[in-house]
Design an enzyme around this catalytic site. Structure first.
Site, short mmCIF file in Angstrom:
data_model
loop_
_atom_site.label_atom_id
_atom_site.label_comp_id
_atom_site.label_asym_id
_atom_site.label_seq_id
_atom_site.Cartn_x
_atom_site.Cartn_y
_atom_site.Cartn_z
N PRO A 10 1.15 -1.55 -0.28
CA PRO A 10 0.25 -0.29 -0.18
C PRO A 10 1.19 1.33 -0.08
O PRO A 10 1.95 1.47 0.38
CB PRO A 10 -0.92 0.07 1.17
N ASN A 11 -0.05 2.36 -0.86
CA ASN A 11 0.96 3.21 -1.00
C ASN A 11 2.06 3.30 -1.65
O ASN A 11 2.31 4.95 -2.20
CB ASN A 11 1.18 4.18 0.93
N ARG A 18 4.93 10.75 -2.84
CA ARG A 18 4.83 10.42 -1.05
C ARG A 18 5.45 10.81 -0.69
O ARG A 18 6.94 9.63 -0.45
CB ARG A 18 4.09 9.13 -1.00
N TYR A 23 10.87 9.03 1.41
CA TYR A 23 10.97 7.53 -0.15
C TYR A 23 11.72 7.83 -1.38
O TYR A 23 11.73 7.33 -1.92
CB TYR A 23 9.53 7.18 -0.03
N ASN A 74 8.46 -5.62 -1.17
CA ASN A 74 8.36 -4.31 0.49
C ASN A 74 6.42 -4.37 0.50
O ASN A 74 6.20 -3.90 -0.23
CB ASN A 74 8.65 -3.12 -0.90
N ALA A 77 3.31 -0.23 4.77
CA ALA A 77 2.68 -1.09 5.87
C ALA A 77 2.39 -2.42 6.58
O ALA A 77 2.29 -3.01 8.08
CB ALA A 77 1.66 -0.05 6.38
N HIS A 80 4.81 -4.98 9.03
CA HIS A 80 4.25 -5.05 10.17
C HIS A 80 2.96 -5.13 10.96
O HIS A 80 3.10 -6.02 12.04
CB HIS A 80 5.04 -3.27 10.67
N ASP A 87 2.21 -16.09 5.93
CA ASP A 87 1.88 -17.60 5.87
C ASP A 87 1.75 -17.38 3.87
O ASP A 87 2.20 -18.89 3.58
CB ASP A 87 0.42 -17.77 5.54
N GLU A 98 13.30 -9.52 1.10
CA GLU A 98 12.41 -8.19 0.90
C GLU A 98 13.44 -6.84 1.44
O GLU A 98 14.72 -6.89 2.39
CB GLU A 98 11.59 -8.46 3.61
N HIS A 100 13.18 -1.87 2.64
CA HIS A 100 12.46 -1.48 2.35
C HIS A 100 12.96 -0.22 1.94
O HIS A 100 14.08 -0.01 2.47
CB HIS A 100 12.22 -1.24 4.25
N ILE A 101 12.67 0.78 1.40
CA ILE A 101 13.44 2.17 0.96
C ILE A 101 13.71 2.95 1.78
O ILE A 101 14.93 3.04 2.29
CB ILE A 101 12.27 2.63 0.17
N ARG A 107 13.06 4.76 12.35
CA ARG A 107 12.03 5.42 12.07
C ARG A 107 11.15 5.02 13.87
O ARG A 107 11.40 4.31 15.20
CB ARG A 107 11.36 5.18 11.38
N ARG A 111 7.58 0.23 12.79
CA ARG A 111 8.10 -0.44 12.06
C ARG A 111 9.35 -1.64 12.24
O ARG A 111 9.92 -1.93 11.48
CB ARG A 111 8.45 0.63 11.65
C1 DHK Z 1 7.27 1.35 3.07
C2 DHK Z 1 6.01 1.28 3.69
O1 DHK Z 1 5.15 2.34 3.26
C3 DHK Z 1 5.95 1.69 5.50
O2 DHK Z 1 4.92 1.33 5.24
C4 DHK Z 1 6.97 0.81 5.93
C5 DHK Z 1 8.21 0.89 3.81
C6 DHK Z 1 8.46 1.20 5.29
C7 DHK Z 1 9.61 1.34 3.03
O3 DHK Z 1 10.00 1.75 3.60
O4 DHK Z 1 9.70 0.99 1.82
O5 DHK Z 1 7.41 0.84 7.34
#
Ligand code: DHK
Length: 144
Positions: A10-11, A18, A23, A74, A77, A80, A87, A98, A100-101, A107, A111
């Site tokens: 998401p996002n 964003r 990011y 990635n 959210a 977490h 699963d 995995e 994470h940017i 943070r 997280r």
């Molecule tokens: C991206 C997100 O959207 C957050 O919810 C994570 C992750 C971190 C990232 O760093 O790519 O906590």
């Protein structure tokens, strides 16, 4: 050629717009282009997906069971919170990295925990969008 799925939660469709101070300014399309080019040098076909929905990500992992040799994920959210994504990844036989940017450990404390890390063969955090390319290089090694 083996196929690698790059799955985004998401996002991340808003990447580049964003919170760029966290990011960065690169978009998901920039990541797709960079990883496709790197994949060619590694002999890997790269397919990038994004969903804002937990079940959509679970469905993509199920598709990966049939169509992909490795997964870069990635989960945003859902990293977490999602036992369902953990699963699903546990049904996948190939290597999982995995990404994470941001450096999630720098943070908020919520997280710091990742369900996905219980399955991932490698975890990358804080390399910005370059983390996806680092993950792809690692899959290149693991899938050689
Ligand atoms: C991206 C997100 O959207 C957050 O919810 C994570 C992750 C971190 C990232 O760093 O790519 O906590």
């Amino acid at each position: 050629m083996k196929t690698v799925y790059i799955l985004n939660g998401p996002n991340l469709n808003l990447l580049g717009r964003r919170q760029p101070e966290i990011y960065g300014h690169e978009t998901l399309d920039d990541i797709r282009t960079a990883c496709a080019a790197l994949g060619e040098t590694l002999g890997l076909t790269v397919e990038l997906f994004q969903s804002n929905h937990e079940g959509g990500i679970v469905d993509m992992i199920h598709t990966a069971r049939e169509n992909a040799a490795g997964i870069i994920i990635n989960p945003g959210a859902y990293t977490h919170t999602s036992v369902a994504i953990l699963d699903a990844l546990n049904t996948f036989d190939g290597p999982v990295v995995e990404v994470h940017i941001s450096n999630v450990h720098k943070r908020e404390s919520f997280r710091h925990h990742s369900y996905v890390s219980l399955r991932a063969d490698g975890v990358i955090a804080g390399l910005g969008t370059e983390g996806y390319q680092a993950a792809l290089r690692r899959l290149g090694t693991l899938l050689a």
